[in-house]
Design a protein around this motif. Structure first.
Motif, PDB file in Angstrom:
ATOM      1  N   ASP A   1       0.761  -1.276   0.013  1.00 15.26           N
ATOM      2  CA  ASP A   1      -0.087  -0.012  -0.012  1.00 15.26           C
ATOM      3  C   ASP A   1       0.979   1.344  -0.119  1.00 15.26           C
ATOM      4  N   THR A   2       0.869   2.166  -1.117  1.00 15.87           N
ATOM      5  CA  THR A   2       1.572   2.999  -1.100  1.00 15.87           C
ATOM      6  C   THR A   2       0.837   4.562  -1.208  1.00 15.87           C
ATOM      7  N   GLU A   3      -0.074   4.575  -0.582  1.00 10.28           N
ATOM      8  CA  GLU A   3      -1.020   5.686  -0.462  1.00 10.28           C
ATOM      9  C   GLU A   3      -1.224   6.313   0.779  1.00 10.28           C
ATOM     10  N   VAL A   4      -1.761   7.738   0.930  1.00 16.77           N
ATOM     11  CA  VAL A   4      -2.193   8.298   2.001  1.00 16.77           C
ATOM     12  C   VAL A   4      -3.864   8.507   1.825  1.00 16.77           C
ATOM     13  N   THR A   5      -4.520   7.783   2.741  1.00 15.14           N
ATOM     14  CA  THR A   5      -5.942   8.459   2.576  1.00 15.14           C
ATOM     15  C   THR A   5      -6.428   9.184   3.682  1.00 15.14           C
ATOM     16  N   GLN A   6      -7.377  10.103   3.045  1.00 13.87           N
ATOM     17  CA  GLN A   6      -8.058  10.960   4.011  1.00 13.87           C
ATOM     18  C   GLN A   6      -9.431  10.902   3.799  1.00 13.87           C
ATOM     19  N   THR A   7     -10.065  11.215   5.273  1.00  7.70           N
ATOM     20  CA  THR A   7     -11.675  11.195   5.223  1.00  7.70           C
ATOM     21  C   THR A   7     -12.298  12.183   6.107  1.00  7.70           C
ATOM     22  N   PRO A   8     -13.224  12.926   5.862  1.00  2.53           N
ATOM     23  CA  PRO A   8     -13.740  12.609   4.720  1.00  2.53           C
ATOM     24  C   PRO A   8     -13.218  13.634   3.466  1.00  2.53           C
ATOM     25  N   LYS A   9     -13.883  13.451   2.244  1.00  2.00           N
ATOM     26  CA  LYS A   9     -13.422  14.305   1.207  1.00  2.00           C
ATOM     27  C   LYS A   9     -13.929  15.698   1.050  1.00  2.00           C
ATOM     28  N   HIS A  10     -15.041  15.820   1.660  1.00  2.00           N
ATOM     29  CA  HIS A  10     -15.724  17.135   1.880  1.00  2.00           C
ATOM     30  C   HIS A  10     -16.322  17.242   3.217  1.00  2.00           C
ATOM     31  N   LEU A  11     -16.431  18.398   3.719  1.00  2.00           N
ATOM     32  CA  LEU A  11     -16.890  18.455   5.099  1.00  2.00           C
ATOM     33  C   LEU A  11     -17.543  20.125   4.942  1.00  2.00           C
ATOM     34  N   VAL A  12     -18.731  20.186   5.436  1.00  2.00           N
ATOM     35  CA  VAL A  12     -19.245  21.383   5.567  1.00  2.00           C
ATOM     36  C   VAL A  12     -19.526  21.416   6.946  1.00  2.00           C
ATOM     37  N   MET A  13     -19.328  22.586   7.529  1.00  2.00           N
ATOM     38  CA  MET A  13     -19.771  22.716   9.268  1.00  2.00           C
ATOM     39  C   MET A  13     -19.934  23.969   9.629  1.00  2.00           C
ATOM     40  N   GLY A  14     -20.799  24.154  10.700  1.00  3.34           N
ATOM     41  CA  GLY A  14     -21.056  25.390  11.322  1.00  3.34           C
ATOM     42  C   GLY A  14     -19.995  25.971  12.309  1.00  3.34           C
ATOM     43  N   MET A  15     -19.883  27.061  12.611  1.00  2.00           N
ATOM     44  CA  MET A  15     -19.059  27.540  13.645  1.00  2.00           C
ATOM     45  C   MET A  15     -19.171  27.021  15.117  1.00  2.00           C
ATOM     46  N   THR A  16     -20.234  26.420  15.341  1.00  2.00           N
ATOM     47  CA  THR A  16     -20.204  25.845  16.648  1.00  2.00           C
ATOM     48  C   THR A  16     -20.075  24.357  16.679  1.00  2.00           C
ATOM     49  N   ASN A  17     -19.853  23.613  15.486  1.00  2.00           N
ATOM     50  CA  ASN A  17     -19.651  22.155  15.383  1.00  2.00           C
ATOM     51  C   ASN A  17     -18.249  21.789  15.899  1.00  2.00           C
ATOM     52  N   LYS A  18     -18.314  20.646  16.097  1.00  2.00           N
ATOM     53  CA  LYS A  18     -17.113  19.792  16.260  1.00  2.00           C
ATOM     54  C   LYS A  18     -16.959  18.500  15.542  1.00  2.00           C
ATOM     55  N   LYS A  19     -15.964  18.735  14.677  1.00  2.00           N
ATOM     56  CA  LYS A  19     -15.602  17.612  13.684  1.00  2.00           C
ATOM     57  C   LYS A  19     -14.172  17.188  13.735  1.00  2.00           C
ATOM     58  N   SER A  20     -14.068  16.117  12.886  1.00  2.00           N
ATOM     59  CA  SER A  20     -12.403  15.566  13.024  1.00  2.00           C
ATOM     60  C   SER A  20     -12.340  15.072  11.546  1.00  2.00           C
ATOM     61  N   LEU A  21     -11.116  15.121  10.909  1.00  2.00           N
ATOM     62  CA  LEU A  21     -10.415  14.853   9.833  1.00  2.00           C
ATOM     63  C   LEU A  21      -9.668  13.718   9.997  1.00  2.00           C
ATOM     64  N   LYS A  22      -9.729  12.860   9.191  1.00  2.00           N
ATOM     65  CA  LYS A  22      -8.821  11.706   9.547  1.00  2.00           C
ATOM     66  C   LYS A  22      -7.691  11.474   8.492  1.00  2.00           C
ATOM     67  N   CYS A  23      -6.535  10.750   8.759  1.00  2.00           N
ATOM     68  CA  CYS A  23      -5.752  10.531   7.719  1.00  2.00           C
ATOM     69  C   CYS A  23      -5.024   9.216   8.340  1.00  2.00           C
ATOM     70  N   GLU A  24      -4.754   8.397   6.927  1.00  2.00           N
ATOM     71  CA  GLU A  24      -4.210   6.968   7.430  1.00  2.00           C
ATOM     72  C   GLU A  24      -3.011   6.562   6.346  1.00  2.00           C
ATOM     73  N   GLN A  25      -2.232   5.867   6.942  1.00  2.00           N
ATOM     74  CA  GLN A  25      -1.128   5.487   5.966  1.00  2.00           C
ATOM     75  C   GLN A  25      -0.617   4.199   6.365  1.00  2.00           C
ATOM     76  N   HIS A  26      -0.181   3.306   5.364  1.00  2.00           N
ATOM     77  CA  HIS A  26       0.144   2.010   5.583  1.00  2.00           C
ATOM     78  C   HIS A  26       1.585   1.711   5.258  1.00  2.00           C
ATOM     79  N   MET A  27       2.416   2.719   5.083  1.00  2.00           N
ATOM     80  CA  MET A  27       3.770   2.569   4.170  1.00  2.00           C
ATOM     81  C   MET A  27       4.863   2.360   5.303  1.00  2.00           C
TER      82      MET A  27
END
Lengths: 115, 110
Positions: free
Chosen positions: A1-27
């Motif tokens: 596996d030679t790639e870096v993956t990220q989720t989500p691809k798109h994210l829309v959030m309000g100023m009061t929201n809490k969200k998380s971006l994720k990143c994974e690699q298996h190199m």
């Protein structure tokens, strides 16, 4: 596996929201990075994790909180963001070994919009 | 603090022509990278240059490094439309931090 993956691809959030971006690699890379990229600008480094420890914080506001649960995963927790934080968030990884040339491999990015 | 400058910022060129993008950096660097970015996409690694006089070629693109002049060049030969993109150089010193240039937005006109 030679790639870096990220989720989500798109994210829309309000100023009061809490969200998380994720990143994974298996190199087997031991350094992982978060960058922010505004339109028509170069990527700006935000954080670097080396061997699962935060090694660089480029004076990023505390509404961005990184986390590295293990050597393959990197999260970016978001809270109380501002509209000007809307951007493409890129994750990257590299070998992180002393003496190596440490080429960074980038994920596809998360397009974040803050309303 | 390492600073990286690219020029030109914008480049519009006809198919079949040759051109060069320049990347200057301000202080000692032990690695120089070239990346390509298509609109709305991530960065694709093109070249890694590690030593003075290094030259690498892939298809119509050739990159070189002069560490004494603190200059790298990306030369485009006989441009074709699918080379249209934004090209970034990035310099680093040590293991972790890269500093990116301003980017060159290349448009190839038929």
């Amino acid at each position: 596996d030679t790639e870096v993956t990220q989720t989500p691809k798109h994210l829309v959030m309000g100023m009061t929201n809490k969200k998380s971006l994720k990143c994974e690699q298996h190199m087997g890379h031991r350094a992982m990075y978060w960058y922010k990229q505004k339109a028509k600008k170069p990527p700006e480094l935000m954080f670097v994790y080396s061997y699962e420890k935060l090694s660089i914080n480029e004076s990023v506001p505390s509404r961005f909180s990184p986390e590295c649960p293990n050597s393959s995963l990197l999260n970016l927790h978001l809270h109380a963001l501002q509209p000007e934080d809307s951007a493409l968030y890129l994750c990257a990884s590299s070998q992180g070994l002393a003496g190596g040339h440490n080429e960074q491999f980038f994920g596809p990015g998360t397009r974040l919009t803050v309303l | 603090e390492l600073k990286v400058e690219q020029n030109p910022l914008f480049l519009s060129m006809q198919e079949g022509k040759n051109y060069t993008i320049y990347c200057n950096y301000s202080t000692t660097s032990d690695r120089l990278y070239w990346y390509r970015q298509d609109p709305g996409k991530s960065l694709e690694s093109l070249f890694v240059l590690l030593s003075n006089g290094a030259v690498k070629q892939e298809g119509r693109l050739m990159a070189s490094l002069d560490t004494k002049a603190r200059l790298s060049t990306l030369h485009i030969t006989a441009a074709v439309h699918d080379l249209s993109a934004t090209y970034f150089c990035a310099a680093g010193f040590g293991n972790e931090k890269l500093t990116f240039g301003t980017g060159t937005r290349l448009t190839i006109i038929p």
